[in-house]
Design an enzyme around this catalytic site. Sequence first.
Site, mmCIF file in Angstrom:
data_model
loop_
_atom_site.group_PDB
_atom_site.id
_atom_site.type_symbol
_atom_site.label_atom_id
_atom_site.label_comp_id
_atom_site.label_asym_id
_atom_site.label_seq_id
_atom_site.Cartn_x
_atom_site.Cartn_y
_atom_site.Cartn_z
ATOM 1 N N CYS A 303 72.475 47.003 19.645
ATOM 2 C CA CYS A 303 72.179 47.906 18.425
ATOM 3 C C CYS A 303 72.362 47.685 17.069
ATOM 4 O O CYS A 303 71.607 48.166 16.223
ATOM 5 C CB CYS A 303 72.851 49.320 18.999
ATOM 6 S SG CYS A 303 74.456 49.062 19.232
ATOM 7 N N GLU A 400 62.814 49.781 15.632
ATOM 8 C CA GLU A 400 63.824 48.594 16.386
ATOM 9 C C GLU A 400 63.076 47.863 17.505
ATOM 10 O O GLU A 400 62.513 48.623 18.272
ATOM 11 C CB GLU A 400 64.880 49.386 16.745
ATOM 12 C CG GLU A 400 66.063 48.870 17.538
ATOM 13 C CD GLU A 400 67.117 49.514 18.208
ATOM 14 O OE1 GLU A 400 66.714 50.596 18.668
ATOM 15 O OE2 GLU A 400 68.357 49.257 18.034
#
Lengths: 500, 504
Positions: A303, A400
């Site tokens: 992340c 992302e």
Amino acid sequence: MPSTFTHEFNTPVYKGKSSFNTGLFIDGKFVDGQDGETIDVINPTNGKVITKVSAGTAKDVDIAVAAAQKAFDTVWGLNCAGAVRGKLLGKLADLMEEHADELAALEALDNGKTFGWAKNSDVVASVGCIRYYSGWADKHSGKVIETDENKLAYTRNEPIGVVGQIIPWNFPLMMLSWKLGPALATGCTIVLKPSEFTPLTALRMCELIQKAGFPPGVVNIVNGLGTTVGQAIAEHPKIEKVAFTGSTLVGRKIMEAAAKTNLKKVTLELGGKSPNIIFNDADLEQAVNWAVHGIFWNHGQACCAGSRIFVQEGIYQEFLTRFTEKAKSLKIGDPFEPDAYQGPQVSQTQYDRIMGYINSGKEQGAKLHLGGERHGNEGYFIKPTIFTDTKPNMKIVQEEIFGPVGVVIKFTDEDDIIRQANDTVYGLAAAVFTQNINQAIETAHRLHAGTVWINCANQLHPQIPFGGFKQSGIGRELGEYALANYSNVKAVHVNLGHKM
Amino acid sequence: MAQPVQVTIPATGRKITVPTGLFINNEFVPSVDSKDTIETVNPATELVICSVAAASSADIDRAVAAARHAFNTTWGKNVTGFERSRLMNKLADLMERDAQALAELETLNNGKPVRVARDFDIGDSIQCIRYYAGWADKITGQTIEVDNKTKVAFTRHEPIGVCGQIIPWNYPINMWSWKVAPALAAGCTIVMKPSEVTPLTALKLSELFVEAGFPPGVLNTVPSLGSVGGAALASHLDVDKVAFTGSTLTGRKIMEAAARSNLKKVSLELGGKSPHIIFESADLEQAANWAALGILYNSGQDCTAGSRLFVQDTIYDRFTALLAEKARALKIGDGFGEDVSGGPVVSKAQYERVWSYIESGKAEGAKILNGGEKRQGKGFYVDPTIFTDVKPSMKIVREEIFGPVLAVAKFHTEEEAIALANDTTYGLGAGLHSNDANQCMRVSSALEAGTVWVNQYNMLNNNVPFGGKKQSGIGRELGSYGLEEYTSVKAVHWNFGEKLDWPF
């Protein structure tokens, strides 16, 4: 009767046998799901099924919550002294250490990360996290607060109760530890859903949890899908708090479900598109090494990955050359090969997603500088990929990717770079490379990120908090801060003499 | 004198090897310049157990040098909190493994019942070590908001350095743990002087210290007379902090020596003459149990002994009758005996001290409700002795006796009880028993003591601080507060944006 999974590891880096129950772990026992369903666990190196594990539904979550509530009311919560809770966590850490290699091997088999990384990084961090929180269990004090001599006012940090926890597939064991540690230390009981992609180490941990001596019902592990078990946890009227780590997309759903049902407390660790800013005066060799670690660690499935690499003009060419060389030298291979750095991505879904972004990068006109394709013919392997010459609004710059795909962006203006770095809905982490300490600190303070690394990247310690600004999350994990996620503060006012 | 000796526990036949040298740099060594020894005695039989080396002032120098070297190289800032925690947990594991043997050695030297030594003294000690092991990687400073454009300010809680620790004979292993644990957690190195009366378990624990894997010099154990080793530590120019538990008299000397030498930091846990108040609404049966515990636990050899009992006049007769019954119900005998709740006092010197107070009580006109008669035969026994009709001016009311000798007085009002309770230069512990919640709050607020027990006595927890007000001490042990005694705060002001004009 849930089945036992037995696997014989016979690899250059690990030989050994692992054998454990694949049922749902509820109230100290392994059971089939109420609907008898199972999930296939896939080996990402070849797409083949490793084993089946029991899959639960909302009914199983109900049963688990009831068991967790009973344990909380009788043998856990404040019925169990902090020192005892701490001792059990210490014992669990001891057991994890004893079985370290086995856990690492299972993690590599299930997730695709290399045995080396699993053993030296993931398992070590997981053990460290459990040990760290075992020390907090009897130290989470409230305060006594002065008002006047006719009153005694104090706060208590009380455990919330039954908490729901939903963890991802990128660091299965480590994410399990980050959740179990503070929740158990504070006295909460747990209903936890591992990722349906990577349930194996969580299942192995169930027996260690039993062996450590945690009473039945304190930890319940319910495998299943996000749409069934995950949703059930988020909506459950008797769960007072849910902690989720995963995508921002799903995080929203969890928070919505919580709002629509019982307003349970919510903490979220979501996605990121973390900037890595490299100034002209950076130690170039070091910056290159950290930048590689920043985006290629865990195959980019982190992340906090430093996925937007901003390089100042003066060193851009040299950086790109060296960074590319290093990326090329990363060995991709079977997780159990002795010198492999990178294994496959975790699943077909992820593989397709990442390849989709790579194609979008090409389509939107970015320059594919390195990689951009599959490695080999089998499994979900993707070569380390670098894009350059991007524009800020490209998908590969905004969204992302969660794969080994880095975007390298040249910058000139030292002031504007901060604006560029902050130009994202995310705010999980950031890294700054410079030898000028004044610049480093100023930059760090201006970046909108929950963690800023100066002259390093992706460094985590159980004692330092971690979490996101903006849409990267709500709340902090790790450190003393995580204890607050699992505590309800009660203020007690004792009247010693005020008359009404 | 440095060779280990074999000590046989008469009751169990167990043979324990006890190191007799000075423990410096992870080795047991003879004194560098002295042939003096310390003789240890079994207080139940009055027989000699064995002799150990007595450290001289030159040995203290050696031990301090070893601790300083370790602090500069393998400990202090050179070791992570994580590693300190790991080693401390290992030490706790080893104490758990050897709990029975350590308990028997403790009983042999100190006299307390084996069961109590194992389950309470050692049980609590293991938990104490684990408790502080948990703190080792959690010692945080603060970042403090100053001018955001130019400066960051933050604090670091650094280990103080080389710490001299001087512990008493009443809870040898437990007092050892209270001192060693927070110091190690914070990253300090230690020169430990156990009591010359009870050095054996400290020496045995030093063996476990090596086995746990601590680097040499982190802990050094130097049994010695107070006037030699204790004085040397208190005045040593290279010791950064001294922590002492013992008598107020000696505490003063330690503080004086610290002031005269290098102004080392001082923490003191001294004596007490703790008041124990029984109000009329109390559960009398329970209160009598706690009151008896308060003065009879550890044969009254406890700094927080509830040695002045104040009973409300309306319940006085009933309560004192109950109390006498409780005192008579305890079996006092050899610590290895069956069903024994208390042992002898620790030494001949203490025995004579306590008896002289008992004689003074009789001489000053107090009445004896229970006890007061010497036993025949071997062993430094003092049976539970209860004085009533005491006056505030009596020696047995003013001075710390440190034995199972209780002074009981009557009171009428709550205000009177508080005034009587606080009428002492000490301020270590206090207890009150009442079923009136507001009264409990008022009185606990008014009592001048570092620890106040409400409807309980004596029971401590490792995470709750402990220490004295007034002349009972300086500083706190246990809890997070205990860590503060071993950390030194450094503030760092880091300028990144301010340029200084000249002339200013």
